[in-house]
Design an enzyme around this catalytic site. Structure first.
Site, PDB file in Angstrom:
ATOM      1  N   TRP A  65       0.820  -1.212   0.000  1.00 52.56           N
ATOM      2  CA  TRP A  65       0.000   0.000   0.000  1.00 52.56           C
ATOM      3  C   TRP A  65       0.851   1.257   0.000  1.00 52.56           C
ATOM      4  CZ3 TRP A  65      -5.121   1.465  -0.131  1.00 52.56           C
ATOM      5  CH2 TRP A  65      -5.412   2.764   0.308  1.00 52.56           C
TER       6      TRP A  65
ATOM      7  N   ASN B 166      -0.020   5.716   0.104  1.00 44.53           N
ATOM      8  CA  ASN B 166      -0.904   6.868  -0.059  1.00 44.53           C
ATOM      9  C   ASN B 166      -0.127   8.176   0.095  1.00 44.53           C
ATOM     10  OD1 ASN B 166      -1.594   5.748   2.850  1.00 44.53           O
ATOM     11  ND2 ASN B 166      -2.422   7.827   2.953  1.00 44.53           N
ATOM     12  N   ASP B 167      -0.499   9.086   0.954  1.00 46.22           N
ATOM     13  CA  ASP B 167      -0.013  10.472   0.928  1.00 46.22           C
ATOM     14  C   ASP B 167       1.495  10.608   0.739  1.00 46.22           C
ATOM     15  OD1 ASP B 167      -2.608  10.620   1.790  1.00 46.22           O
ATOM     16  OD2 ASP B 167      -2.184  11.729   3.624  1.00 46.22           O
TER      17      ASP B 167
ATOM     18  N   GLN C 240       3.209   7.629   2.798  1.00 49.61           N
ATOM     19  CA  GLN C 240       2.494   6.704   3.665  1.00 49.61           C
ATOM     20  C   GLN C 240       2.525   5.308   3.043  1.00 49.61           C
ATOM     21  OE1 GLN C 240       0.300   7.783   6.893  1.00 49.61           O
ATOM     22  NE2 GLN C 240       2.401   8.476   6.581  1.00 49.61           N
TER      23      GLN C 240
ATOM     24  N   TRP D   4      -4.498  -0.654   3.570  1.00 50.62           N
ATOM     25  CA  TRP D   4      -4.058   0.387   4.505  1.00 50.62           C
ATOM     26  C   TRP D   4      -3.806  -0.232   5.876  1.00 50.62           C
ATOM     27  CZ3 TRP D   4      -5.365   2.435   9.174  1.00 50.62           C
ATOM     28  CH2 TRP D   4      -4.825   3.693   9.497  1.00 50.62           C
TER      29      TRP D   4
ATOM     30  N   PHE E 215       2.157   8.789  10.761  1.00 49.67           N
ATOM     31  CA  PHE E 215       1.249   9.436   9.819  1.00 49.67           C
ATOM     32  C   PHE E 215       1.983  10.529   9.045  1.00 49.67           C
ATOM     33  CE2 PHE E 215      -3.349   8.454  11.413  1.00 49.67           C
ATOM     34  CZ  PHE E 215      -3.089   7.105  11.291  1.00 49.67           C
ATOM     35  N   SER E 216       1.239  11.317   8.286  1.00 45.98           N
ATOM     36  CA  SER E 216       1.825  12.270   7.336  1.00 45.98           C
ATOM     37  C   SER E 216       2.585  13.398   8.018  1.00 45.98           C
ATOM     38  CB  SER E 216       0.729  12.853   6.439  1.00 45.98           C
ATOM     39  OG  SER E 216       0.202  11.865   5.590  1.00 45.98           O
TER      40      SER E 216
ATOM     41  N   ASP F 115      -0.580  16.139  10.361  1.00 49.49           N
ATOM     42  CA  ASP F 115      -0.059  16.514   9.039  1.00 49.49           C
ATOM     43  C   ASP F 115       0.769  17.796   9.048  1.00 49.49           C
ATOM     44  OD1 ASP F 115      -1.641  14.348   8.412  1.00 49.49           O
ATOM     45  OD2 ASP F 115      -3.197  15.516   7.408  1.00 49.49           O
TER      46      ASP F 115
ATOM     47  N   GLU G 111      -7.023  18.115   5.768  1.00 51.19           N
ATOM     48  CA  GLU G 111      -5.787  17.368   5.948  1.00 51.19           C
ATOM     49  C   GLU G 111      -4.669  17.976   5.115  1.00 51.19           C
ATOM     50  OE1 GLU G 111      -7.022  12.850   7.000  1.00 51.19           O
ATOM     51  OE2 GLU G 111      -7.126  13.326   4.859  1.00 51.19           O
TER      52      GLU G 111
ATOM     53  N   TRP H 288     -10.218   8.519  -1.525  1.00 50.28           N
ATOM     54  CA  TRP H 288     -10.603   7.667  -0.394  1.00 50.28           C
ATOM     55  C   TRP H 288     -11.967   7.003  -0.602  1.00 50.28           C
ATOM     56  CZ3 TRP H 288      -7.290   5.576   2.540  1.00 50.28           C
ATOM     57  CH2 TRP H 288      -6.142   6.234   2.939  1.00 50.28           C
TER      58      TRP H 288
END
Length: 503
Positions: free
Chosen positions: A23, A25-26, A42, A50, A82-83, A154, A208, A307
Site C-alpha cells: 500500500w 498513499n499520501d 504513507q 491500509w 502518519f503524514s 499533518d 488534511e 478515499w
C-alpha cells in the site's frame, strides 16, 4: 514484507511512482538535498491494504525516474507514522547534526496506539538523519507538540525569514474542526502557538495535509501572494477527496485570505466552483510541495487516488500511485466572466517525455466528425498535445484508450465553456459505485483556441488545459487492447490547429 504475495502489473504505470509491493498513499517529507529529490510516503510494508503506517522512501535525480529505498521511519507497538514533512536544517538549529553539518529533520504525526500511554492521541514528533536520508533516528523527546487531540495532524514545516526575525513555522490541522493551526520554533523542538485559520470555503469533509508558501505573480514585479493549500476528504469539487487553496498574506503570525467566499456559500452548490481547486478530477489528493527545491521552484506532487474507492482499485500486490510532479506558479487570469483579473495557480508537469519525438503529427485541418489516429507500437503510454479552434462546433476533443466497449472521452463543450473527462466506460469500473464518473472544469478559450496536454499512463489520465490553468486527474483501468486514439468535432466549424503524439 508479505511473503508469497502475487504481483499483478497489468495497470502498473510506467512513469508514475508506485511502491514495488503493498500500500501507498499520501506523499510525505518531500525535500531536495545534495542533488537528490526525496519522496517519502504513507506506506504499509506488510500488505496492499491500509495499515501499519510507516514512511516509505524513494529518491530521484530528475523527478521522473524514482528508486525505491528501504522503509525510512517504521511504525511500532506504540505509534503509527502518519503524514508530515521534512527539512534540511541548514544551520543545525536542532542540534541533531555534528557542528558545521546540516541534518535532515522529519516532522511527522505520531498516531498513538493502544500500547502507548498517549493512546488515541495524534501529536507531532521528530526523526532525523545525519547521512542525507539513508537512515533515520526518532527523537528521544517525542512528541514535541501535543494538544491532547485525536485529530491534530499533518505538519508542514518551513523556514520563515521575516527580516527582523526568522524561525521555523509549522502548519498543521485540527482535521475534524476544519482548522489550520500555525506554530513557530527556533530549534524544531520547542513550539509556540501563533494563530488559527478556518473553517472557510469547502468544509464538506475533514481538512488534511496543509501547505503554506509564497509565490510571485508572473509578470508583476514586486507582487507576490501566499498560498495556503488544504486537502479535503470528502467534499472535493469532483466528489470525495480533493485539494483546495487560498491566496492571501502571511505576516509571520497569521494567514489572512483574500480568496475566501462567504456570502451565499453553499456546500456542493454553485459557489463550490468559485473556490480555488488544485485539480478538478477525482484522483489528486494530499498534494504538498518539496522543501529546498533548487532555483526557488515550487514543486508539488499528490496521491493519485480517492478515499471513496482507494482501497478497492483493481491492482494486485500493490496499490496506489503518485501523480506527476507539477511546478506551480501564480498568474493573473483574463477573459472568463467572473474570473477576469483573478490571480490563480498555474500548474505545469515535469515532463517524462521531454526530449522525445512525435510518433504522430497531424497537419492543420478543418474538423467535422471523428478521425482515428494511427500510433505505431504500444499506445497505452503517451503524451498528446492538441490545439483546437472550436469555432461554431458543439464540441471538440479526444477519445482515449478506446477498444471494444471501452473509451475515455475528453470533450470541450463550446456553449458551456466546460471541459469534461468521462470515464464511465473507461474499462474496469464496477469495483465501486462512485468510480464511473464524469469530471468537469470551466475553461475559457484564449483567442478562440483550446490547448490540451494529456498524459496517458497504464492506469491514469492527467489533463493540463490552457498551459495548466485547469487540470483534471483521473485513474482509468482499461483492457490492454483498448489503445485506439481519435480526434473529433461534433458539428461544423471547428479546426485542428496542431496535434502531436509522443511515446
Amino acid at each position: 514484507m508479505a511473503s508469497g504475495l502475487t504481483i499483478d502489473s497489468r495497470f502498473r504505470p510506467e512513469y508514475h511512482f508506485t511502491a514495488a509491493r503493498n500500500w501507498l498513499n499520501d506523499p510525505n517529507g518531500l525535500l531536495y538535498s545534495n542533488g537528490v529529490y526525496h519522496l517519502f510516503y504513507q506506506h504499509n510494508p506488510h500488505s496492499a491494504d491500509w495499515g501499519n503506517m510507516s514512511w516509505g522512501h524513494a529518491t530521484s535525480a530528475d523527478l521522473v525516474h524514482w528508486d525505491e529505498q528501504p522503509v525510512a521511519i517504521g511504525c511500532d507497538g506504540e505509534e503509527a507514522i502518519f503524514s508530515g514533512s521534512a527539512v534540511v536544517d541548514v544551520h543545525n538549529t536542532s542540534g541533531f547534526g555534528a557542528p558545521g553539518t546540516s541534518p535532515l529533520v522529519a516532522i511527522y504525526t505520531s498516531a498513538y496506539s493502544a500500547g502507548s500511554p498517549l493512546a488515541g492521541r495524534q501529536a507531532q514528533s521528530l526523526a532525523y538523519s545525519t547521512d542525507d536520508g539513508a537512515t533515520w533516528l526518532k527523537y528521544a523527546g517525542n512528541p514535541v507538540l501535543d494538544r491532547a487531540s485525536a485529530d491534530f495532524r499533518d505538519p508542514k514545516v518551513f523556514w520563515y525569514d521575516g527580516g527582523t526575525e526568522s524561525y521555523w513555522v509549522m502548519v498543521a490541522v485540527e482535521a475534524v474542526d476544519r482548522e489550520v493551526l500555525l506554530y513557530k520554533s527556533r530549534d524544531l523542538v520547542t513550539w509556540e502557538y501563533l494563530s488559527t485559520f478556518g473553517p472557510a470555503n469547502a468544509t464538506g469533509g475533514v481538512w488534511e495535509c496543509p501547505d503554506l508558501f509564497e509565490l510571485p505573480v508572473e509578470g508583476e514585479p514586486g507582487t507576490s501572494k501566499w498560498v495556503l493549500v488544504v486537502n479535503l476528504n470528502p467534499g472535493g469539487i469532483a466528489g470525495g477527496s480533493g485539494g483546495q487553496y487560498f491566496l492571501g498574506e502571511f505576516d509571520g503570525v497569521r494567514f489572512r485570505s483574500d480568496s475566501t467566499v462567504t456570502e451565499g456559500m453553499q456546500e456542493n452548490g454553485a459557489r463550490m466552483g468559485e473556490y480555488g481547486w488544485l485539480d478538478w478530477g477525482r484522483d489528486y489528493y494530499a498534494a504538498v510541495s518539496f522543501s529546498n527545491a533548487p532555483d526557488g521552484r515550487r514543486l508539488m506532487i499528490g496521491w493519485m487516488n480517492n478515499w471513496q474507492y482507494g482501497a478497492l482499485t483493481p491492482t494486485g500486490g500493490w496499490r496506489g500511485a503518485m501523480t506527476l510532479v507539477r511546478e506551480v506558479t501564480l498568474v493573473r487570469r483574463a477573459g472568463q466572466a467572473g474570473l477576469a483579473g483573478r490571480v490563480v495557480l498555474k500548474q505545469q508537469p515535469v515532463d517524462p517525455f521531454a526530449g522525445t519525438c512525435d510518433v504522430v503529427c497531424a497537419a492543420p485541418q478543418q474538423l467535422s466528425g471523428s478521425y482515428p489516429l494511427t500510433v505505431e507500437g504500444p499506445a497505452d503510454v503517451l503524451r498528446i498535445d492538441a490545439e483546437f479552434v472550436p469555432g461554431t462546433a458543439n464540441e471538440v476533443g479526444l477519445v482515449l484508450r478506446e477498444g471494444t466497449g471501452e473509451r475515455t472521452v475528453l470533450a470541450y463543450n463550446v456553449a458551456q465553456g466546460v471541459l469534461r473527462l468521462d470515464r464511465t466506460a473507461s474499462g474496469e469500473t464496477r469495483f465501486h459505485e462512485d468510480f464511473a464518473s464524469v469530471e468537469r472544469v470551466p475553461v475559457a478559450l484564449e483567442d478562440g483556441r483550446l490547448r490540451l496536454q494529456v498524459f496517458l499512463d497504464r492506469c491514469s489520465v492527467e489533463v493540463f488545459a490552457q498551459d495548466g490553468l485547469a487540470t483534471i486527474t483521473d485513474q482509468i483501468f482499461p483492457s490492454d487492447t483498448s489503445t485506439s486514439l481519435t480526434v473529433f468535432a461534433e458539428g461544423e466549424g471547428a479546426a485542428l490547429v496542431s496535434l502531436g503524439v509522443v511515446r
